[in-house]
Design a protein around this motif. Structure first.
Motif, mmCIF file in Angstrom:
data_model
loop_
_atom_site.group_PDB
_atom_site.id
_atom_site.type_symbol
_atom_site.label_atom_id
_atom_site.label_comp_id
_atom_site.label_asym_id
_atom_site.label_seq_id
_atom_site.Cartn_x
_atom_site.Cartn_y
_atom_site.Cartn_z
ATOM 1 N N SER A 146 31.707 -14.218 12.443
ATOM 2 C CA SER A 146 30.354 -13.919 13.700
ATOM 3 C C SER A 146 29.242 -14.744 13.294
ATOM 4 O O SER A 146 29.120 -15.060 12.174
ATOM 5 N N VAL A 147 28.563 -15.294 14.447
ATOM 6 C CA VAL A 147 27.269 -15.775 14.376
ATOM 7 C C VAL A 147 26.369 -15.169 14.867
ATOM 8 O O VAL A 147 26.463 -14.032 15.709
ATOM 9 N N ASN A 148 24.902 -15.264 14.585
ATOM 10 C CA ASN A 148 23.921 -14.761 15.464
ATOM 11 C C ASN A 148 22.810 -15.520 15.033
ATOM 12 O O ASN A 148 22.341 -15.759 14.015
ATOM 13 N N CYS A 149 21.744 -15.920 16.193
ATOM 14 C CA CYS A 149 20.762 -16.444 15.928
ATOM 15 C C CYS A 149 19.474 -15.454 16.104
ATOM 16 O O CYS A 149 19.388 -14.871 17.250
ATOM 17 N N PHE A 150 18.506 -15.232 15.198
ATOM 18 C CA PHE A 150 17.438 -14.492 15.204
ATOM 19 C C PHE A 150 16.411 -15.253 15.782
ATOM 20 O O PHE A 150 15.964 -16.509 15.225
ATOM 21 N N GLU A 151 15.489 -14.672 16.913
ATOM 22 C CA GLU A 151 14.441 -15.614 17.294
ATOM 23 C C GLU A 151 13.160 -15.095 17.435
ATOM 24 O O GLU A 151 12.169 -15.676 17.660
ATOM 25 N N GLY A 152 13.081 -13.812 17.143
ATOM 26 C CA GLY A 152 11.910 -12.944 17.074
ATOM 27 C C GLY A 152 12.044 -11.508 16.768
ATOM 28 O O GLY A 152 13.144 -10.992 16.716
ATOM 29 N N ALA A 153 11.121 -10.950 16.227
ATOM 30 C CA ALA A 153 11.218 -9.684 15.435
ATOM 31 C C ALA A 153 11.359 -8.578 16.778
ATOM 32 O O ALA A 153 10.774 -8.784 17.833
ATOM 33 N N PHE A 154 11.879 -7.498 16.207
ATOM 34 C CA PHE A 154 12.369 -6.571 17.408
ATOM 35 C C PHE A 154 11.146 -5.558 17.489
ATOM 36 O O PHE A 154 10.907 -5.106 18.795
ATOM 37 N N ASP A 155 10.595 -5.018 16.550
ATOM 38 C CA ASP A 155 9.456 -4.083 16.800
ATOM 39 C C ASP A 155 8.311 -4.609 16.407
ATOM 40 O O ASP A 155 7.337 -4.334 17.458
ATOM 41 N N ILE A 156 7.955 -5.253 15.331
ATOM 42 C CA ILE A 156 6.503 -6.040 15.079
ATOM 43 C C ILE A 156 7.088 -7.211 14.086
ATOM 44 O O ILE A 156 7.650 -6.880 13.360
ATOM 45 N N SER A 157 6.038 -8.224 14.575
ATOM 46 C CA SER A 157 6.300 -9.180 13.616
ATOM 47 C C SER A 157 5.164 -9.464 12.671
ATOM 48 O O SER A 157 4.015 -8.680 13.059
ATOM 49 N N GLY A 158 5.059 -10.335 11.841
ATOM 50 C CA GLY A 158 4.099 -10.484 10.760
ATOM 51 C C GLY A 158 3.880 -11.982 10.480
ATOM 52 O O GLY A 158 4.614 -12.575 10.861
ATOM 53 N N LYS A 159 2.981 -12.153 9.570
ATOM 54 C CA LYS A 159 2.697 -13.562 9.046
ATOM 55 C C LYS A 159 4.128 -14.036 8.463
ATOM 56 O O LYS A 159 4.149 -15.601 8.665
ATOM 57 N N GLU A 160 4.966 -13.308 7.814
ATOM 58 C CA GLU A 160 6.224 -13.852 7.464
ATOM 59 C C GLU A 160 7.184 -14.077 8.428
ATOM 60 O O GLU A 160 8.177 -14.880 8.123
ATOM 61 N N THR A 161 7.309 -13.441 9.555
ATOM 62 C CA THR A 161 8.178 -13.520 10.547
ATOM 63 C C THR A 161 7.907 -13.938 11.953
ATOM 64 O O THR A 161 8.941 -14.163 12.700
ATOM 65 N N ASN A 162 6.740 -14.167 12.163
ATOM 66 C CA ASN A 162 6.367 -14.331 13.524
ATOM 67 C C ASN A 162 7.003 -15.779 14.053
ATOM 68 O O ASN A 162 7.547 -15.922 15.256
#
Length: 914
Positions: free
Chosen positions: A588-604
């Motif tokens: 499987s492959v998957n591309c994460f583009e943005g946080a699902f619930d809430i983003s922060g300075k490390e994930t935005n």
């Protein structure tokens, strides 16, 4: 990344299975699958140690796709799972569901080989009398049946997918429907969680948006969780704790009838179910008439607030056909894109435009909201008027209106951007109401009042890039996805789509309608019948409402094949089962583009391309995508299948698609494997092939901080978020003509008051009472049900309700698990105590469960935790005994959102001892 393989002590085959909980699980549930059988199946792999060691993967035990992981194989058996420490989202953490992924492979309720039904009688409690068959027989039998349908009328195939096979986000299985020629591509997921229309309309993003926790100081959460409630490991929960306990400048208000983990860490504001829109209207009224402070610059230049509205309720247009704005600077009326526009007037009234009087959109909204005082709202939502007033003042005073932050772009330049620190968001508990879309739009409006949309500290799209906020010809953010009025082109007569997309163009998913129509298609104007169902990862019986109606319809459909991981309700009703790999067995492959619930300075601003290196299958199973492609080849639709991929692209994630150039197109006459296709897509998008991912597991890249916000790409006045929903109004007016023309047939559909539906297609939100708020103590059904996601079983993805670790943890740490929760005062009135077994009954169905007495609910509420309950015994007695909340709900249009058709999650009910 290399990790030593001796992190975990050496485990024997039997001790691992014991530690995994399978042995005890089999004894507990009294399964028909013996431990000996399971050990024998695992024994086959022991002699092959070629795959021993650590392997890269990603989770998918829920639908988020945020969590890279690693698993260790010993003697051919997966014995250890851990998060990937190099992932910036999780930092090596895994939630309870992610920790249980090994048990997904060794689940005794799996379908282990292709199966054929030998009992012609069908039913949830009828033994199918399965017989194991070869892959050749399964494929040839199904292909022959589907080819017959294809030749007679391709529309006779109902092709359905869902979250059960989560890797379908990273594939192209929906191309099969188009290549086959059926309009009946139906998703069973999402009908109880419709989240998209408002974000599609206001921000031009799919699948939605979420709060940027980097700068937030004051957050209002309505009917939602932010990762704590389902124990998410994707970084959202970490962001919340960092802001609350490290930065210590963050306050969270949770407006909800249930006090969950988020509310326990912030302030719980109990609200009467269904009263959310009244609460928000009153907040807006206070801001307009008492606070009198907003982000006026944002409203002037980044919204349609100054657009002049004519008597017809649409944009007042100049001689050039463009929407008009009054320039307060010189008193002239100008087109929205006039370069001389200096000060758009937000409060213009009775301005002449082309011979008609017009008023600004914001003035009309303010006037419309005048009657919605906190005192008015208190009678509806039962939040005290002064509390509503306080929240409105705090919301504005904490918004940091007028403040800025400097962020770097990809050129290395520091860019000055507005910074906002107040926000309001809502999710399933609010959006799945009769006025769900209206309530969702109100959260967008309140966010725009403080300038908190697609900018630092605001609600940010899960898809990022310049094209998401591109303006239409009126200078307004072009609607995407479910908000596009081009979807009205699907409104054909006779209707084409068995799920009634023809009638509900802005729908999310409509699986319940599909089965109601399939039972009597001619009654509703259809010229064909459903002759076959092909199902992948979809279970409308268990995951939607009206399960018995759906089951009865399936009985009438001549043939059904299911790509089945386990013996669930859809498998129980099938004729042929294709045995599917488990999650760890699926490449499987998957591309994460943005946080699902809430983003922060490390994930935005992070982007992660993940890969799962599969473990060798322990049974006679296959990859679902390869099954679909082989069927396409046998039916004779491979050319069209490949052609569609060439046109649309290779999907690498929920919002990530590799678009091929002509020289890269697929050979129309070749059947590719899914690995070959992903390899081509990854090379196109990331410049490396699958071999790179097998060695490295993932690619992590970062957007420049400024460019993580879609608002960065546009200057003031270049694109505007709509505050006046003219697109929605136009859609309603066009739809009404269709319904009026075909009313004689449409009126036969039960529970559909389409005349009332069109009241909700309005440019300014208005309050309308709803059945949920009319419940009184004197009624037969005098209580209100609610359901919330739990840390252990938020959904049924990955067969979570069969994983023994999850079941044990839920039973030990969640007192509401498998029970119906009642407030102390409600339990006293009913004369019940802890663990009394009771029925909860609505007019649509009933469920039985022990009672949990708690103070963490409003009085008058019956609460159910998580996604539990099965309608078949083939997944174990425990799963079947848990309460199945969906049986209480109804998929009739009158019990759904008027625009999205999302099923109302809360219903009137009563409780009595069993």
């Amino acid at each position: 990344m290399e990790i030593e393989s001796n992190i975990m002590p050496q485990l024997s085959r039997r001790s691992f299975l014991k530690n995994a909980g399978i042995a005890g699980f089999l004894v507990t549930v009294g399964a028909n699958f013996g431990l000996t059988q399971l050990l024998e199946a695992a024994e086959k792999n022991i002699k092959d140690t070629s795959s021993d060691g650590w392997h890269y993967g990603h989770c998918r035990m829920c639908m988020r796709g945020c969590c890279p992981n690693m698993y260790r194989v010993e003697n051919g058996i997966a014995v250890e799972i851990q998060g990937n420490v190099e992932a910036p989202t999780t930092k090596g953490a895994l939630c309870a569901k992610g920790q249980s992924i090994i048990q997904n492979t060794y689940n005794p309720y799996r379908v282990k080989a292709p199966m054929k039904r030998t009992n012609p009688e069908k039913g949830l409690d009828v033994d199918p009398k399965w017989v194991e068959i070869s892959w050749e027989e399964a494929l040839s039998t199904t292909a022959k049946k589907l080819e017959e349908v294809h030749k007679e009328d391709p529309r006779g195939l109902l092709y359905q997918v869902g979250f059960g096979d989560m890797d379908y986000f990273c594939t192209f299985e929906f191309y099969f429907a188009h290549a086959f020629g059926t309009p009946n591509y139906v998703k069973s997921n999402g009908i109880l969680c419709t989240l998209h229309y408002a974000s599609d309309l206001v921000q031009g993003v799919f699948p939605g948006s979420g709060p940027d926790g980097t700068y937030l100081k004051y957050f209002i959460a309505l009917g939602m969780n932010l990762g704590l409630g389902l124990a998410s490991a994707d970084g959202g929960a970490r962001t919340l704790f960092d802001r609350m306990y490290k930065d210590r400048d963050f306050k969270m208000l949770v407006v909800d009838p249930h006090c969950g983990p988020e509310a326990s860490k912030g302030e719980w504001v109990p609200i009467k179910p269904g009263g959310d829109l009244a609460f928000m209207l009153a907040m807006s009224q206070v801001i307009f008439y008492e606070v009198k402070k907003m982000d006026f610059h944002f409203l002037q230049w980044r919204t349609t607030s100054p657009y002049l509205i004519g008597k017809d309720g649409l944009y007042a247009r100049g001689k050039d056909g463009k929407p008009q704005i009054l320039d307060k600077f010189d008193g002239k009326v100008k087109s929205f894109d006039d370069k001389s526009l200096k000060e758009p007037d937000l409060w213009a009234q009775n301005i002449e435009v082309n011979g008609q009087k017009a008023t600004s959109a914001l003035t009309l909204i303010k006037d419309s909201f005048k009657e919605y005082t906190p005192e008015w709202a208190e009678k509806i939502c039962e939040i005290p008027a002064e509390k509503i007033r306080q929240i409105a003042f705090d919301y504005i005073n904490n918004a940091s209106i007028g403040e800025f932050v400097y962020l770097k772009n990809s050129k290395g330049e520091m860019v000055k951007m507005p910074k906002r620190t107040s926000l309001i968001e809502a999710k399933r508990g609010v959006k799945n109401q009769r006025d769900g879309v209206a309530s969702d739009l109100m959260t967008k409006f309140l966010s725009m009042i403080v300038g908190a949309v697609e900018l630092p500290g605001g609600t940010v799209g899960k898809a990022r890039g310049i094209h998401h906020m591109a303006p239409d010809e009126d200078g307004v953010v072009a609607p995407k996805g479910e908000a596009k009025n081009s979807r009205l082109e699907n409104m054909k007569w006779p209707p084409e789509h068995i799920n009634l997309w023809d009638w509900f163009p802005h729908k999310h998913t409509l699986p319940v309608h599909a089965y109601r129509v399939a039972a009597e298609p001619k009654k509703y104007g259809f010229e064909y019948e459903i002759k076959a169902i092909l199902t992948i990862g979809s279970n409308p019986i268990s995951s939607t409402s009206d399960p018995y109606m759906i089951t009865e319809t399936i009985k009438k459909i001549p043939f059904g094949a299911v790509v089945a991981y386990h013996y669930d309700e859809m498998a129980q009703m099938a004729d042929i089962l294709f045995a599917s790999h488990s999650l760890l067995e699926k490449e499987s492959v998957n591309c994460f583009e943005g946080a699902f619930d809430i983003s922060g300075k490390e994930t935005n601003n992070v982007r992660i391309m993940m890969y799962r290196d599969p473990i060798k299958p322990i049974y006679n199973t296959r990859q679902p995508q390869d099954i679909v492609m082989e069927l396409a080849e046998r039916i004779g639709i491979m050319k069209q299948f490949n052609s569609d991929i060439n046109k649309v692209g290779i999907i690498l994630g929920e919002v990530t698609t590799a678009h091929l150039d002509k020289e890269e197109y697929l050979d129309l006459n070749k059947r590719y494997t899914i690995t070959e296709l992903w390899n081509k897509g990854i090379q196109k998008s990331f410049g490396v092939g699958m071999d790179h991912f097998k060695k490295n597991g993932m690619i992590v890249s970062y957007r420049a901080p400024a460019e993580a916000y879609n608002g960065y790409w546009y200057k003031d006045g270049e694109t505007r978020h709509p505050v006046y929903w003219s697109t929605t109004k136009i859609s309603g007016e066009k739809q009404r003509k269709y319904f009026e023309e075909h009313a004689e047939t449409i009126d036969k559909f039960p529970g559909l008051d389409w005349r009332d539906n069109f009241n909700y297609y309005e440019p300014i939100i208005k309050w309308r009472n709803k059945e949920l708020l009319k419940i009184s103590d004197d009624d037969e059904y005098n209580l209100t049900s609610v359901n919330w996601k739990s840390p252990f079983l938020p959904t049924r993805c990955g067969g979570a309700d069969q994983m023994p670790w999850l079941q044990e943890a839920a039973a030990n740490f969640d007192p509401s698990h498998g029970k119906m929760s009642l407030h102390t005062s409600t339990a006293k009135k009913l004369g019940v105590v802890e663990n009394d077994v009771c029925w909860c009954e609505s007019k649509f169905g009933k469920v039985k469960a022990p009672v949990h007495v708690t103070e963490l609910l409003r009085p008058g509420i019956v609460g159910f935790s998580g996604a539990t309950g099965r309608m078949v015994n083939s997944l174990g007695k425990k799963a079947a005994d848990y309460p199945h909340y969906n049986r209480l709900t109804s998929g009739l249009p009158e019990s759904s959102c008027a625009i999205s058709q999302g099923i109302v999650n809360s219903v009137a009910c009563k409780v009595y001892k069993a």
